[in-house]
Write a protein that holds these residues in place. Structure first.
Motif, PDB file in Angstrom:
ATOM      1  N   CYS A 141      73.609 106.333  36.479  1.00 49.49           N
ATOM      2  CA  CYS A 141      73.101 107.569  35.963  1.00 49.49           C
ATOM      3  C   CYS A 141      73.197 109.017  36.853  1.00 49.49           C
ATOM      4  CB  CYS A 141      71.459 107.574  35.657  1.00 49.49           C
ATOM      5  SG  CYS A 141      71.258 106.340  34.222  1.00 49.49           S
ATOM      6  N   VAL A 142      73.136 108.912  37.962  1.00 48.88           N
ATOM      7  CA  VAL A 142      73.214 109.781  39.009  1.00 48.88           C
ATOM      8  C   VAL A 142      74.940 110.211  38.886  1.00 48.88           C
ATOM      9  CG1 VAL A 142      73.466 110.800  41.187  1.00 48.88           C
ATOM     10  CG2 VAL A 142      71.562 109.106  40.420  1.00 48.88           C
ATOM     11  N   LYS A 143      75.835 109.428  38.872  1.00 52.55           N
ATOM     12  CA  LYS A 143      76.937 109.759  38.812  1.00 52.55           C
ATOM     13  C   LYS A 143      77.370 110.423  37.300  1.00 52.55           C
ATOM     14  CE  LYS A 143      78.303 107.179  42.302  1.00 52.55           C
ATOM     15  NZ  LYS A 143      77.789 107.716  43.213  1.00 52.55           N
ATOM     16  N   ASN A 144      76.397 110.542  36.352  1.00 57.73           N
ATOM     17  CA  ASN A 144      76.711 111.032  35.119  1.00 57.73           C
ATOM     18  C   ASN A 144      75.871 112.385  34.943  1.00 57.73           C
ATOM     19  OD1 ASN A 144      79.000 109.395  33.523  1.00 57.73           O
ATOM     20  ND2 ASN A 144      77.742 107.920  34.759  1.00 57.73           N
ATOM     21  N   GLY A 145      75.145 112.599  35.800  1.00 59.83           N
ATOM     22  CA  GLY A 145      74.337 113.935  35.761  1.00 59.83           C
ATOM     23  C   GLY A 145      73.204 113.712  34.822  1.00 59.83           C
ATOM     24  N   ILE A 146      72.839 112.347  34.783  1.00 60.10           N
ATOM     25  CA  ILE A 146      71.617 112.118  34.146  1.00 60.10           C
ATOM     26  C   ILE A 146      70.253 112.049  35.243  1.00 60.10           C
ATOM     27  CG2 ILE A 146      70.118 110.266  32.526  1.00 60.10           C
ATOM     28  CD1 ILE A 146      72.746 109.697  31.615  1.00 60.10           C
ATOM     29  N   LEU A 147      69.407 112.667  34.945  1.00 54.79           N
ATOM     30  CA  LEU A 147      68.087 112.676  35.875  1.00 54.79           C
ATOM     31  C   LEU A 147      67.225 111.515  35.438  1.00 54.79           C
ATOM     32  CD1 LEU A 147      66.356 113.829  38.233  1.00 54.79           C
ATOM     33  CD2 LEU A 147      65.428 115.303  36.520  1.00 54.79           C
TER      34      LEU A 147
ATOM     35  N   ASP B 299      81.428 113.443  43.795  1.00 51.18           N
ATOM     36  CA  ASP B 299      81.259 112.818  44.897  1.00 51.18           C
ATOM     37  C   ASP B 299      82.606 112.290  45.460  1.00 51.18           C
ATOM     38  OD1 ASP B 299      79.397 111.317  42.758  1.00 51.18           O
ATOM     39  OD2 ASP B 299      80.993 109.972  43.581  1.00 51.18           O
ATOM     40  N   ILE B 300      83.566 111.947  45.048  1.00 52.53           N
ATOM     41  CA  ILE B 300      84.808 111.411  45.440  1.00 52.53           C
ATOM     42  C   ILE B 300      85.258 112.658  46.672  1.00 52.53           C
ATOM     43  CG2 ILE B 300      87.316 111.015  45.063  1.00 52.53           C
ATOM     44  CD1 ILE B 300      86.592 109.537  42.746  1.00 52.53           C
ATOM     45  N   GLY B 301      85.197 113.967  46.060  1.00 55.57           N
ATOM     46  CA  GLY B 301      85.523 114.944  46.751  1.00 55.57           C
ATOM     47  C   GLY B 301      84.641 115.054  48.161  1.00 55.57           C
ATOM     48  N   LEU B 302      83.452 114.673  47.922  1.00 58.24           N
ATOM     49  CA  LEU B 302      82.452 115.006  49.030  1.00 58.24           C
ATOM     50  C   LEU B 302      82.939 113.700  50.014  1.00 58.24           C
ATOM     51  CD1 LEU B 302      79.008 115.357  47.555  1.00 58.24           C
ATOM     52  CD2 LEU B 302      80.348 116.747  48.710  1.00 58.24           C
ATOM     53  N   THR B 303      83.361 112.723  49.644  1.00 57.18           N
ATOM     54  CA  THR B 303      83.514 111.604  50.698  1.00 57.18           C
ATOM     55  C   THR B 303      84.968 111.857  51.332  1.00 57.18           C
ATOM     56  OG1 THR B 303      82.351 109.970  49.594  1.00 57.18           O
ATOM     57  CG2 THR B 303      84.217 108.970  50.945  1.00 57.18           C
ATOM     58  N   MET B 304      85.742 112.433  50.686  1.00 60.83           N
ATOM     59  CA  MET B 304      87.088 112.864  51.103  1.00 60.83           C
ATOM     60  C   MET B 304      87.137 113.689  52.210  1.00 60.83           C
ATOM     61  SD  MET B 304      89.495 111.267  49.976  1.00 60.83           S
ATOM     62  CE  MET B 304      90.891 110.734  49.038  1.00 60.83           C
ATOM     63  N   GLN B 305      85.824 114.405  52.251  1.00 62.46           N
ATOM     64  CA  GLN B 305      85.559 115.571  53.336  1.00 62.46           C
ATOM     65  C   GLN B 305      85.550 114.439  54.893  1.00 62.46           C
ATOM     66  OE1 GLN B 305      82.143 117.967  52.644  1.00 62.46           O
ATOM     67  NE2 GLN B 305      83.194 118.904  50.957  1.00 62.46           N
ATOM     68  N   HIS B 306      85.339 113.177  54.876  1.00 61.08           N
ATOM     69  CA  HIS B 306      85.111 112.372  55.826  1.00 61.08           C
ATOM     70  C   HIS B 306      86.465 111.482  56.007  1.00 61.08           C
ATOM     71  CE1 HIS B 306      80.863 113.398  55.851  1.00 61.08           C
ATOM     72  NE2 HIS B 306      80.776 113.033  54.505  1.00 61.08           N
ATOM     73  N   ALA B 307      87.520 111.918  55.183  1.00 57.31           N
ATOM     74  CA  ALA B 307      88.684 110.861  55.437  1.00 57.31           C
ATOM     75  C   ALA B 307      89.059 110.729  57.003  1.00 57.31           C
ATOM     76  CB  ALA B 307      89.840 111.797  54.840  1.00 57.31           C
ATOM     77  N   ASP B 308      88.759 111.698  57.866  1.00 54.37           N
ATOM     78  CA  ASP B 308      89.104 111.321  59.291  1.00 54.37           C
ATOM     79  C   ASP B 308      88.286 110.406  59.884  1.00 54.37           C
ATOM     80  OD1 ASP B 308      91.462 113.064  59.157  1.00 54.37           O
ATOM     81  OD2 ASP B 308      90.302 114.726  60.175  1.00 54.37           O
TER      82      ASP B 308
END
Ligand code: SF4
Lengths: 212, 475
Positions: A120-126, A185-194
């Motif tokens: 649900c979180v991944k789909n913007g449902i609270l 959240d893929i974008g967020l995780t990609m910030q940790h790519a290193d």
């Protein structure tokens, strides 16, 4: 992902514990390769009297008059009031997709199954967790009051009833942040790519058989 | 260092980074994909022009939606009659080719249910983190790996980043002490556990199954137990590594070889909870008290011993439960007090990732041998979990035993476990099933599922009703 900031809407009470994902969206609709269009089959087996088929037009299907969502007073509801362990069973994200497509933006229940919670979180449902007694009370109020609405404010973590009374709810900071900002959240995780690369190299040294 | 549970060890060894909000970035070693929960994830990758982070860490097979009749299966993907299913299976094939992911396609002899073929191929290894867009991924925990189900957004996330953002669960130990009575199986153990702790009993926990009973189970039996950890609300179930785990894996196609095997096995032997590790919750059961179980309702916690009765809702422990019981009895068409052995049955299903491995088929065949399917049973399906299980069963002549008794011998797949293909119950039919979920409509619109062990399902097929397997003589 879509943001969740505030929502004011009609409440749909689904008085049933352990609602499973098969109940939310029966498997025949999982054959779709799309993410959308599941709303008409939300709660399909309870909602219609016949057996639903994928790709079927639903407007002419016989409705189950006993099913709560079929009562005209709940038409257009965007807040679902539910019982404990809501969303148990399979990991199908089609369940939140169906809820979302139907127009549900927020769910209130004493507890949820946890894969469903994440989905649900991944789909913007609270998803709001409230004490069973408060949920009980809300069921009574919803059933007794046609047109019962609630206002949800995620930033303030409050639910406001139409009489002005306010209920606070808890939400994890990370989830709140993601929902309020509609973060990818893929974008967020990609910030940790290193960090991931570094980890992977060390992991390979320790367990080379995993990289054979 | 402080003593750790097995779950703590697996978690720590995959921790990429703690994020500042109570969640962590966890590295995923292995990702299984199937046709139903992956198409939207691949589409997401394409839309964002992303590539898999490490294509080799993925493995795919179509299982949920595939037909199980030999006539349909003999013609590969093109043989799938249902056009919607065919598209979904083709999509998986195309996506795997496009993104360079290894797939056991529908006509590969190694094809099967993803949770059966992972361990069978030695893809599943102790110490791994494993995910799949399927809640029964918990099965793989039987080999000492941390394995759980994820949704489609997370499938996309793992494909793109090889990681998941996770919050650590709490530790629960379910200890099954003593030993099982003859005829009582891993399936009865897990049903009894769920009956005791409830379908939300494990929510928020990773459950480690331990105790002498779990130690005495075969690796396949442990898979049956871990498979249904999700039915107890836990995302992941675990069993500590022992020599059985290691010998199970030896020589499997994807298992390490030579010096790497020695190195890996030495590491795997450390994958046990420390003797003084502390758990947030401990539940104990006495193995000797467990009687063959039959589910009577619409939730896996609604189980009774085969010697028992359908319960009276009035006996429920709370008002909410009472309502659930009433709802379940109505759906199941059962009345309180009916002896379990008098429930009328229409169909039997032996299969699913819970119980479709070779030991399950052997147990079922032993019961039906020399007998025939009862007149009231319209159909009894035996669906092996994989092509290799099927081949092994045929080598042992089990297929002949089933066919001689009047059961149908099918091609591998999920089949009537979730009834996405043509294998479905008719409304109102009762089915003795070795699968894992008895939800409303799970095995077909209006269908009524009773969860049991393979031997109990086999006995139900030949006697036409549930019988206490402990009283059944093998012919
Ligand atoms: S056999 Fe059943 S439970 Fe297992 S993966 Fe297939 S559908 Fe899911």
């Amino acid at each position: 992902m879509r943001k969740f900031v505030t929502e004011k809407g009609l409440v749909l009470p689904l008085d049933r514990a352990n609602v499973d994902t098969d109940y939310i969206i029966p498997k025949q609709f999982l054959k779709s390769i799309k993410r959308t269009g599941f709303g008409k089959n939300l709660f399909d087996e309870a909602r219609y009297l016949d057996k639903g088929l994928p790709d079927q037009e639903c407007t002419g299907r016989p409705l189950n008059p006993d099913f709560v969502a079929n009562q005209p007073r709940y038409k257009g509801a965007s807040i679902l009031l539910a019982r404990e362990n809501f969303g148990c069973g399979s990991s199908r994200e089609h369940a939140p997709w169906a809820l979302d497509d139907y127009g549900i933006r927020c769910i209130i229940a004493p507890s949820y199954a946890d894969i469903f919670f994440n989905n649900c979180v991944k789909n913007g449902i609270l998803l709001i967790v409230l004490d069973e007694k408060i949920v009980d009370q809300m069921f009574r109020e919803t059933e007794a009051t046609p047109g019962y609405t609630l206002s949800v404010d995620l930033a303030a973590q409050t639910l406001t009833k139409s009489d002005g009374s306010v209920i606070k709810f808890d939400v994890e900071t990370s989830r709140k942040h993601i929902l309020l900002n509609g973060l990818d959240d893929i974008g967020l995780t990609m910030q940790h790519a290193d960090a991931i690369k570094t980890f992977e190299q060390q992991h390979q040294l320790k367990a080379p058989w995993l990289f054979g | 260092m402080a003593s750790m549970t097995l779950y703590d060890k697996l978690w720590n060894s995959h921790l990429v980074r703690e994020l500042d909000n109570g969640t962590s970035l966890i590295y995923i070693d292995l990702h299984f994909l199937h046709e139903v929960t992956s198409p939207q994830a691949f589409e997401g990758l394409r839309l964002a022009s992303r590539k898999p982070w490490r294509a080799k860490a993925n493995m795919a097979t179509p299982d949920h939606n595939v037909p199980t009749t030999t006539s349909e299966r003999s013609r590969g993907v093109e043989g799938i009659v249902d056009p919607v299913s065919r598209i979904q299976v083709k999509f998986l094939d195309d996506n795997c080719k496009e993104f360079g992911i290894e797939e056991f396609e529908i006509d590969d002899h190694r094809h099967g249910i993803v949770h059966v073929i992972g361990p069978e191929q030695g893809r599943t290894l102790p110490g791994m983190t494993i995910v799949c867009g399927d809640s029964h991924t918990s099965t793989h925990g039987a080999l000492g790996s941390l394995a759980h189900g994820i949704g489609t957004s997370e499938v996309e996330h793992v494909l793109a980043t090889q990681c998941l953002v996770q919050k650590k669960a709490r530790n629960m130990l379910v200890k099954v002490n003593g030993s099982l009575k003859p005829g009582v199986t891993a399936k009865d153990v897990i049903l009894a556990i769920i009956g005791k702790i409830g379908t939300a009993g494990g929510t928020g926990y990773t459950i480690e199954f331990g105790g002498d009973v779990i130690k005495s189970l075969s690796v396949e039996g442990r898979m049956t137990v871990c498979n249904m950890a999700i039915e107890a609300g836990a995302r992941a179930g675990l069993v500590a590594v022992d020599e059985k785990t290691i010998s199970y894996l030896h020589g499997r196609p994807f298992a390490p070889k030579g010096a790497q095997w020695e190195q890996a096995a030495a590491y795997w032997r450390t994958l046990v909870s420390d003797a003084d590790a502390s758990f947030d919750a401990v539940v104990e059961l006495e193995g000797g008290d467990i009687v063959p179980q039959v589910s009577w309702g619409t939730s896996p916690e609604m189980v009774a011993p085969v010697t028992g009765h359908v319960p009276d809702p009035a006996s429920a422990s709370s008002e909410a439960k009472k309502g659930n019981y009433q709802q379940a009895l109505k759906y199941m068409g059962l009345s309180a007090g009916t002896p379990i052995q008098q429930i009328k049955l229409d169909r039997v299903f032996i299969g699913s990732c819970t119980n479709s491995r070779i030991e399950d088929l052997r147990a079922a065949a032993a019961v039906v041998k020399g007998r025939t399917v009862a007149a009231n049973i319209k159909e009894a399906l035996v669906v092996p979990g994989s092509g290799l299980v099927k081949a092994q069963a045929e080598k042992e002549g089990l297929d002949q035993v089933f066919k001689a008794a009047g059961l149908q011998w099918r091609e591998p797949g999920c089949s009537m476990c979730l009834a996405m293909n043509a294998d479905q119950l008719e409304p109102g039919e009762h089915c003795a099933s070795t699968s894992n979920r008895n939800f409303e409509g799970r095995q077909g619109f209006g269908g009524r599922t009773h969860l049991v062990s393979p031997a109990m399902a086999a006995a139900a097929a030949v006697f036409g009703h549930f019988v206490d397997i402990r009283d059944v003589k093998l012919l």
